[in-house]
Design a protein around this motif. Structure first.
Motif, PDB file in Angstrom:
ATOM      1  N   LEU A   1       0.919  -1.225   0.113  1.00 21.12           N
ATOM      2  CA  LEU A   1      -0.080  -0.114  -0.035  1.00 21.12           C
ATOM      3  C   LEU A   1       1.061   1.274   0.019  1.00 21.12           C
ATOM      4  O   LEU A   1       0.958   2.067   0.978  1.00 21.12           O
ATOM      5  CB  LEU A   1      -1.051  -0.005   1.154  1.00 21.12           C
ATOM      6  N   GLY A   2       1.680   1.485  -1.051  1.00 25.73           N
ATOM      7  CA  GLY A   2       2.679   2.379  -1.228  1.00 25.73           C
ATOM      8  C   GLY A   2       3.499   2.411  -0.009  1.00 25.73           C
ATOM      9  O   GLY A   2       4.049   1.251   0.394  1.00 25.73           O
ATOM     10  N   GLU A   3       3.901   3.653   0.452  1.00 25.56           N
ATOM     11  CA  GLU A   3       4.951   3.821   1.747  1.00 25.56           C
ATOM     12  C   GLU A   3       4.266   3.080   3.032  1.00 25.56           C
ATOM     13  O   GLU A   3       4.971   3.275   3.946  1.00 25.56           O
ATOM     14  CB  GLU A   3       5.367   5.133   1.771  1.00 25.56           C
ATOM     15  N   TYR A   4       2.863   3.134   2.944  1.00 21.04           N
ATOM     16  CA  TYR A   4       2.105   2.793   4.202  1.00 21.04           C
ATOM     17  C   TYR A   4       2.220   1.331   4.627  1.00 21.04           C
ATOM     18  O   TYR A   4       2.458   1.079   5.838  1.00 21.04           O
ATOM     19  CB  TYR A   4       0.779   3.168   3.929  1.00 21.04           C
ATOM     20  N   ARG A   5       2.522   0.442   3.722  1.00 19.39           N
ATOM     21  CA  ARG A   5       2.697  -1.031   3.850  1.00 19.39           C
ATOM     22  C   ARG A   5       3.619  -1.764   3.085  1.00 19.39           C
ATOM     23  O   ARG A   5       3.256  -1.925   1.781  1.00 19.39           O
ATOM     24  CB  ARG A   5       1.183  -1.598   3.912  1.00 19.39           C
TER      25      ARG A   5
ATOM     26  N   GLU B   1     -11.358  -6.387 -12.272  1.00 14.52           N
ATOM     27  CA  GLU B   1     -11.175  -5.157 -12.668  1.00 14.52           C
ATOM     28  C   GLU B   1     -10.455  -4.267 -11.967  1.00 14.52           C
ATOM     29  O   GLU B   1      -9.547  -3.436 -12.302  1.00 14.52           O
ATOM     30  CB  GLU B   1     -12.773  -4.565 -12.917  1.00 14.52           C
ATOM     31  N   VAL B   2     -10.544  -4.614 -10.565  1.00 16.18           N
ATOM     32  CA  VAL B   2      -9.590  -3.479  -9.628  1.00 16.18           C
ATOM     33  C   VAL B   2      -8.259  -4.297  -9.516  1.00 16.18           C
ATOM     34  O   VAL B   2      -7.402  -3.911  -8.860  1.00 16.18           O
ATOM     35  CB  VAL B   2     -10.267  -3.451  -8.301  1.00 16.18           C
ATOM     36  N   SER B   3      -8.027  -5.537  -9.573  1.00 13.30           N
ATOM     37  CA  SER B   3      -6.708  -6.259  -9.340  1.00 13.30           C
ATOM     38  C   SER B   3      -5.691  -5.809  -9.947  1.00 13.30           C
ATOM     39  O   SER B   3      -5.511  -5.472 -11.334  1.00 13.30           O
ATOM     40  CB  SER B   3      -6.902  -7.741  -9.635  1.00 13.30           C
ATOM     41  N   VAL B   4      -4.819  -5.421  -9.127  1.00  8.86           N
ATOM     42  CA  VAL B   4      -3.257  -4.965  -9.781  1.00  8.86           C
ATOM     43  C   VAL B   4      -2.144  -5.875 -10.215  1.00  8.86           C
ATOM     44  O   VAL B   4      -1.468  -5.506 -10.901  1.00  8.86           O
ATOM     45  CB  VAL B   4      -2.607  -3.938  -8.765  1.00  8.86           C
ATOM     46  N   THR B   5      -2.646  -7.236  -9.947  1.00  3.71           N
ATOM     47  CA  THR B   5      -1.791  -8.182 -10.592  1.00  3.71           C
ATOM     48  C   THR B   5      -2.317  -9.046 -11.438  1.00  3.71           C
ATOM     49  O   THR B   5      -2.154 -10.210 -11.799  1.00  3.71           O
ATOM     50  CB  THR B   5      -1.148  -9.125  -9.344  1.00  3.71           C
ATOM     51  N   CYS B   6      -3.609  -8.545 -12.025  1.00  4.31           N
ATOM     52  CA  CYS B   6      -4.249  -9.571 -13.103  1.00  4.31           C
ATOM     53  C   CYS B   6      -4.832 -10.653 -12.636  1.00  4.31           C
ATOM     54  O   CYS B   6      -4.848 -11.670 -13.240  1.00  4.31           O
ATOM     55  CB  CYS B   6      -3.533  -9.580 -14.389  1.00  4.31           C
ATOM     56  N   CYS B   7      -5.342 -10.687 -11.315  1.00  5.40           N
ATOM     57  CA  CYS B   7      -6.278 -11.638 -11.017  1.00  5.40           C
ATOM     58  C   CYS B   7      -7.509 -11.948 -11.678  1.00  5.40           C
ATOM     59  O   CYS B   7      -7.882 -10.906 -12.236  1.00  5.40           O
ATOM     60  CB  CYS B   7      -6.501 -11.737  -9.440  1.00  5.40           C
TER      61      CYS B   7
ATOM     62  N   LEU C   1      -4.297   4.250  -6.499  1.00  2.54           N
ATOM     63  CA  LEU C   1      -4.004   5.752  -5.969  1.00  2.54           C
ATOM     64  C   LEU C   1      -2.655   6.135  -5.391  1.00  2.54           C
ATOM     65  O   LEU C   1      -2.213   7.343  -5.716  1.00  2.54           O
ATOM     66  CB  LEU C   1      -5.061   5.912  -5.188  1.00  2.54           C
ATOM     67  N   LEU C   2      -2.242   5.055  -4.582  1.00  3.30           N
ATOM     68  CA  LEU C   2      -0.857   5.379  -4.020  1.00  3.30           C
ATOM     69  C   LEU C   2       0.055   5.467  -4.841  1.00  3.30           C
ATOM     70  O   LEU C   2       1.234   5.877  -4.940  1.00  3.30           O
ATOM     71  CB  LEU C   2      -0.777   4.659  -2.924  1.00  3.30           C
ATOM     72  N   ASN C   3       0.272   4.454  -5.857  1.00  5.59           N
ATOM     73  CA  ASN C   3       1.508   4.221  -6.563  1.00  5.59           C
ATOM     74  C   ASN C   3       1.254   4.840  -8.015  1.00  5.59           C
ATOM     75  O   ASN C   3       2.563   5.052  -8.776  1.00  5.59           O
ATOM     76  CB  ASN C   3       1.574   2.508  -6.878  1.00  5.59           C
ATOM     77  N   LEU C   4       0.357   5.114  -8.557  1.00  3.88           N
ATOM     78  CA  LEU C   4       0.180   5.727  -9.814  1.00  3.88           C
ATOM     79  C   LEU C   4      -0.328   7.120  -9.878  1.00  3.88           C
ATOM     80  O   LEU C   4      -0.264   7.746 -11.018  1.00  3.88           O
ATOM     81  CB  LEU C   4      -0.938   4.755 -10.768  1.00  3.88           C
ATOM     82  N   ALA C   5      -0.993   7.529  -8.936  1.00  6.42           N
ATOM     83  CA  ALA C   5      -1.367   8.872  -8.954  1.00  6.42           C
ATOM     84  C   ALA C   5      -0.180   9.864  -9.125  1.00  6.42           C
ATOM     85  O   ALA C   5       1.024   9.642  -8.352  1.00  6.42           O
ATOM     86  CB  ALA C   5      -2.311   9.322  -7.728  1.00  6.42           C
TER      87      ALA C   5
ATOM     88  N   GLY D   1       0.003  13.602  -4.024  1.00  6.19           N
ATOM     89  CA  GLY D   1      -1.060  13.986  -3.358  1.00  6.19           C
ATOM     90  C   GLY D   1      -2.202  13.319  -3.064  1.00  6.19           C
ATOM     91  O   GLY D   1      -3.576  13.748  -2.799  1.00  6.19           O
ATOM     92  N   ALA D   2      -2.071  11.774  -3.391  1.00  2.33           N
ATOM     93  CA  ALA D   2      -2.988  10.733  -3.360  1.00  2.33           C
ATOM     94  C   ALA D   2      -3.893  10.590  -2.100  1.00  2.33           C
ATOM     95  O   ALA D   2      -5.152  10.800  -2.222  1.00  2.33           O
ATOM     96  CB  ALA D   2      -2.507   9.458  -3.805  1.00  2.33           C
ATOM     97  N   PRO D   3      -3.239  10.615  -0.999  1.00  3.84           N
ATOM     98  CA  PRO D   3      -4.050  10.670   0.001  1.00  3.84           C
ATOM     99  C   PRO D   3      -5.175  11.699   0.321  1.00  3.84           C
ATOM    100  O   PRO D   3      -6.194  11.328   1.072  1.00  3.84           O
ATOM    101  CB  PRO D   3      -2.930  10.760   1.510  1.00  3.84           C
ATOM    102  N   ALA D   4      -4.745  12.811  -0.088  1.00  3.57           N
ATOM    103  CA  ALA D   4      -5.696  13.954  -0.081  1.00  3.57           C
ATOM    104  C   ALA D   4      -6.971  13.842  -0.831  1.00  3.57           C
ATOM    105  O   ALA D   4      -7.858  14.341  -0.634  1.00  3.57           O
ATOM    106  CB  ALA D   4      -5.050  15.282  -0.289  1.00  3.57           C
TER     107      ALA D   4
END
Length: 240
Positions: free
Chosen positions: A24-28, A104-110, A210-214, A217-220
């Motif tokens: 989850l980006g820098e958060y995890r 549709e939401v999977s970032v690893t093409c699940c 949102l965290l990796n591709l935006a 300012g994504a968190p805002a």
């Protein structure tokens, strides 16, 4: 959105409770494509959110006839052994608005991939039903159904349908898959219901985008429930 964690981990009956997911980006952080995160380290979810109607998703829409037929075939096989598909899974997997959501939401093409009922290799009378798999089969998710009526979600690097078919083709039907202790260790409990699994998968994959591709300012710009989810990991005031 977030609340007290239900006392669900106690019902895992010997399966390690852990979540398999991306960063989850820098958060995890995540050391590879996936990381195993202890279930107790995850943000707790509000149990009252999960009614089987998927209101947090905007509902599921009308049943798609082709999907209903596929689910009915699996349900008939389960009924023969005294088991049934959970209602929340049936509604989601058949719904015109919902049945492709995880893909549709999977970032690893699940991708969603429904299997026939598969005998649990570690518990007599219990069955697995595969419903989602990673593009490269790094991890596969299953419904786990017990004769008691208890149902939860597990994941494993093992494609049990393929494993059973390969074993039967070489050694004949009815043979085991190997050491039960090793097989149990290869199955991880990850959610007390399908709807809770779907919600966590949905929110985490949307957060990843949102965290990796935006562009900063994504968190805002996150929806309130997403900011609340990240606050579990972030220092006070870091998310807003």
């Amino acid at each position: 959105m977030l609340g007290e964690r239900p006392d669900a981990v106690q019902g895992t009956a010997g399966f390690e409770a852990r979540w398999c997911a991306c960063d989850l980006g820098e958060y995890r952080p995540c050391r590879g494509t996936y990381e195993y995160y202890p279930y107790e380290s995850l943000p707790p979810l509000e149990p009252g959110l999960f009614t089987g109607d998927f209101d947090w998703l905007g509902g599921v829409g009308s049943p798609v006839p082709e999907r209903v037929a596929e689910l009915d075939a699996v349900a008939a096989e389960l009924a023969a052994v005294g088991l049934e598909l959970p209602a929340d899974f049936r509604a989601f997997a058949a719904g015109e608005w919902s049945h492709r959501v995880l893909d549709e939401v999977s970032v690893t093409c699940c991708w969603s991939d429904l299997s026939k009922p598969l005998p649990s290799p570690v518990e007599p009378g219990a069955f697995l039903v595969r419903f989602l798999r990673d593009q490269q089969d790094c991890v596969i998710w299953y419904l786990y159904l017990r004769p008691s009526g208890e149902t939860f979600v597990v994941h494993s690097p093992i494609d049990f349908q393929y494993a059973y078919e390969a074993r039967e083709s070489t050694e004949g039907p009815g043979r085991g898959l190997g050491d039960p202790a090793g097989l149990r260790a290869a199955i991880s409990w990850c959610a007390p219901s399908f709807e809770q699994f779907a919600h966590r998968f949905w929110i985490e994959n949307r957060l990843w985008h949102l965290l990796n591709l935006a562009d900063g300012g994504a968190p805002a710009r996150l929806a309130p429930e997403m900011r609340a989810y990240l606050r579990h990991y972030a220092p006070a005031g870091a998310v807003g």
